[in-house]
Design an enzyme around this catalytic site. Structure first.
Site, PDB file in Angstrom:
ATOM      1  N   GLN A   1     -17.263  21.582  20.707  1.00 34.76           N
ATOM      2  CA  GLN A   1     -16.047  21.142  21.310  1.00 34.76           C
ATOM      3  C   GLN A   1     -15.001  22.304  22.192  1.00 34.76           C
ATOM      4  O   GLN A   1     -14.648  21.887  23.169  1.00 34.76           O
ATOM      5  CB  GLN A   1     -15.056  20.739  20.028  1.00 34.76           C
TER       6      GLN A   1
ATOM      7  N   LYS B 184     -15.377  27.198  14.724  1.00 31.29           N
ATOM      8  CA  LYS B 184     -16.038  26.322  13.940  1.00 31.29           C
ATOM      9  C   LYS B 184     -16.781  25.187  14.698  1.00 31.29           C
ATOM     10  O   LYS B 184     -17.936  24.876  14.324  1.00 31.29           O
ATOM     11  CB  LYS B 184     -15.193  25.678  12.749  1.00 31.29           C
TER      12      LYS B 184
ATOM     13  N   HIS C 118      -7.312  25.811   9.696  1.00 27.31           N
ATOM     14  CA  HIS C 118      -6.035  25.172  10.460  1.00 27.31           C
ATOM     15  C   HIS C 118      -5.050  26.064  10.510  1.00 27.31           C
ATOM     16  O   HIS C 118      -4.691  26.425  11.405  1.00 27.31           O
ATOM     17  CB  HIS C 118      -5.670  23.767  10.076  1.00 27.31           C
TER      18      HIS C 118
ATOM     19  N   SER D 136     -12.178  19.931   6.402  1.00 30.96           N
ATOM     20  CA  SER D 136     -11.583  18.854   5.734  1.00 30.96           C
ATOM     21  C   SER D 136     -12.672  18.027   4.996  1.00 30.96           C
ATOM     22  O   SER D 136     -12.139  17.501   3.987  1.00 30.96           O
ATOM     23  CB  SER D 136     -10.926  17.926   6.750  1.00 30.96           C
TER      24      SER D 136
ATOM     25  N   GLY E 180      -5.598  16.694  10.340  1.00 29.42           N
ATOM     26  CA  GLY E 180      -4.919  16.658   8.968  1.00 29.42           C
ATOM     27  C   GLY E 180      -5.947  17.322   8.004  1.00 29.42           C
ATOM     28  O   GLY E 180      -7.060  17.699   8.292  1.00 29.42           O
ATOM     29  N   ALA E 181      -5.629  16.683   6.765  1.00 26.53           N
ATOM     30  CA  ALA E 181      -6.461  17.506   5.389  1.00 26.53           C
ATOM     31  C   ALA E 181      -6.467  18.888   5.701  1.00 26.53           C
ATOM     32  O   ALA E 181      -7.635  19.586   5.557  1.00 26.53           O
ATOM     33  CB  ALA E 181      -7.662  17.021   5.368  1.00 26.53           C
TER      34      ALA E 181
HETATM   35  P1  AMP Z   1      -9.999  19.168  12.765  1.00 27.56           P
HETATM   36  O1  AMP Z   1      -8.842  18.885  12.080  1.00 27.56           O
HETATM   37  O2  AMP Z   1     -11.295  19.170  11.980  1.00 27.56           O
HETATM   38  O3  AMP Z   1     -10.073  18.509  14.037  1.00 27.56           O
HETATM   39  O4  AMP Z   1      -9.786  20.920  13.268  1.00 27.56           O
HETATM   40  C1  AMP Z   1      -8.656  21.227  14.074  1.00 27.56           C
HETATM   41  C2  AMP Z   1      -8.820  22.593  14.615  1.00 27.56           C
HETATM   42  O5  AMP Z   1      -9.158  23.275  13.514  1.00 27.56           O
HETATM   43  C3  AMP Z   1     -10.109  22.537  15.556  1.00 27.56           C
HETATM   44  O6  AMP Z   1      -9.863  23.295  16.454  1.00 27.56           O
HETATM   45  C4  AMP Z   1     -11.334  23.060  14.582  1.00 27.56           C
HETATM   46  O7  AMP Z   1     -12.306  23.879  15.240  1.00 27.56           O
HETATM   47  C5  AMP Z   1     -10.379  23.990  13.654  1.00 27.56           C
HETATM   48  N1  AMP Z   1     -10.912  24.271  12.535  1.00 27.56           N
HETATM   49  C6  AMP Z   1     -11.481  23.736  11.693  1.00 27.56           C
HETATM   50  N2  AMP Z   1     -12.002  24.264  10.616  1.00 27.56           N
HETATM   51  C7  AMP Z   1     -11.872  25.575  10.881  1.00 27.56           C
HETATM   52  C8  AMP Z   1     -12.289  26.804  10.294  1.00 27.56           C
HETATM   53  N3  AMP Z   1     -13.128  26.769   9.116  1.00 27.56           N
HETATM   54  N4  AMP Z   1     -12.022  27.914  10.721  1.00 27.56           N
HETATM   55  C9  AMP Z   1     -11.342  27.927  11.936  1.00 27.56           C
HETATM   56  N5  AMP Z   1     -11.002  26.872  12.609  1.00 27.56           N
HETATM   57  C10 AMP Z   1     -11.104  25.673  12.201  1.00 27.56           C
END
Ligand code: AMP
Length: 285
Positions: A157, A153, A37, A190, A31-32
């Site tokens: 992971q 990013k 995303h 986020s 989220g956020a």
């Molecule tokens: P998170 O909500 O931080 O767990 O991220 C969810 C997904 O969004 C993960 O696969 C992250 O790698 C991807 N993500 C987060 N930030 C970015 C970004 N700036 N550019 C591309 N993908 C992102």
């Protein structure tokens, strides 16, 4: 889009879609939501018939309770952002902790990560990747997506999710998506909204130095590149490097000479005040 909270509700809806041969694209998030995303969502929309986005702040992947408690939760804003990109047939899945982890045993999936979790985020955040593979595996069991979209990013992971798929022989294609950045280069996250305003400008320095180090790397050894990145970032009063490693793209093992790998990724974690940010860059591509 349908907003679904229960596992049963999700399974019912997915069963109908799958019986109609619809392909499912899955985008797990905490989220956020920001444009990073949403770029994953757009990739899914471009390739799959139905997109399932999950929002779940996974407690088992936080090694720091304060970080978990401070993680931004802005569901209403997230829903309106998703409404702009998802259609009626798409799904937003927001399970509870109990839904995700019905028993204590379900909180830990034991898996051989082939050493990918030994370095960088793995050594800095104990138990983090164990939490990540457990939650992603749970989601894969529930959603059974044809494709799942992850951002570069979180480079380490992504490699670990690919290992999960390989180890468990799962029938899902992992689609890596490019890093989306703010205008000043800061990788969208986020956590960026938690940076104190007077430190926000400094945060852009992280990607600026990573970019400069790419040029520097052409004629310099890895130890010099590491010194350049760490010293340059730390020279900024608001920034504190936790680690910077140049890792073998495939094994994620930190390397000390360009000859030690064929493809490299420089990965950094930096504290901006209390906020911990990560970023990465490819070298000699
Ligand atoms: P998170 O909500 O931080 O767990 O991220 C969810 C997904 O969004 C993960 O696969 C992250 O790698 C991807 N993500 C987060 N930030 C970015 C970004 N700036 N550019 C591309 N993908 C992102």
């Amino acid at each position: 889009m349908d907003i679904i909270h229960s596992t049963e509700g999700l399974q019912k809806k997915l069963a109908v879609l799958k019986s109609n041969d619809k392909t499912i694209g899955f985008v797990p998030t905490m989220g956020a939501l920001h444009m990073g995303h949403l770029s994953l969502v757009q990739s899914s929309k471009a390739s799959d018939d139905v997109t399932v986005v999950s929002i779940f702040i996974n407690p088992t992947q936080f090694n720091d309770l304060e970080d978990y408690n401070n993680y931004p939760l802005i569901v209403d804003e997230d829903i309106s952002k998703l409404k702009n990109v998802l259609d009626d047939k798409d799904i937003l899945y927001m399970p509870s902790v109990k839904d995700m982890y019905p028993t204590e045993e379900s909180k830990i999936l034991s898996l051989d990560l082939d050493g990918l979790d030994l370095y960088m985020e793995g050594s800095s955040r104990e138990g983090h990747f164990s939490g990540v593979v457990t939650v992603v595996n749970r989601f894969f069991e529930m959603v059974k997506p044809n494709r799942a979209y992850f951002g570069l990013k979180d480079f380490q992971q992504l490699a670990i999710i690919e290992q999960l798929v390989k180890q468990k022989n799962l029938d899902v294609e992992i689609v890596p998506c490019e890093i989306v950045r703010e205008k000043d280069g800061l990788a969208m996250s986020s956590r960026n909204m938690l940076i104190q305003p007077e430190k926000r400008k400094s945060a852009a320095f992280i990607s600026e130095i990573l970019n400069k180090s790419k040029e520097f790397a052409i004629e310099n050894e890895i130890t010099d590149v590491k010194e350049f990145v760490i010293n340059s970032i730390n020279a900024n009063e608001h920034l504190d490097v936790e680690y910077f490693e140049i890792a073998d793209y495939n094994t994620l093992k930190p390397i000390n000479s360009w000859a030690d790998a064929e493809k490299y990724r420089g990965c950094v974690a930096v504290k901006v005040g209390k906020v911990r940010l990560i970023d990465n860059i490819g070298y000699k591509e």
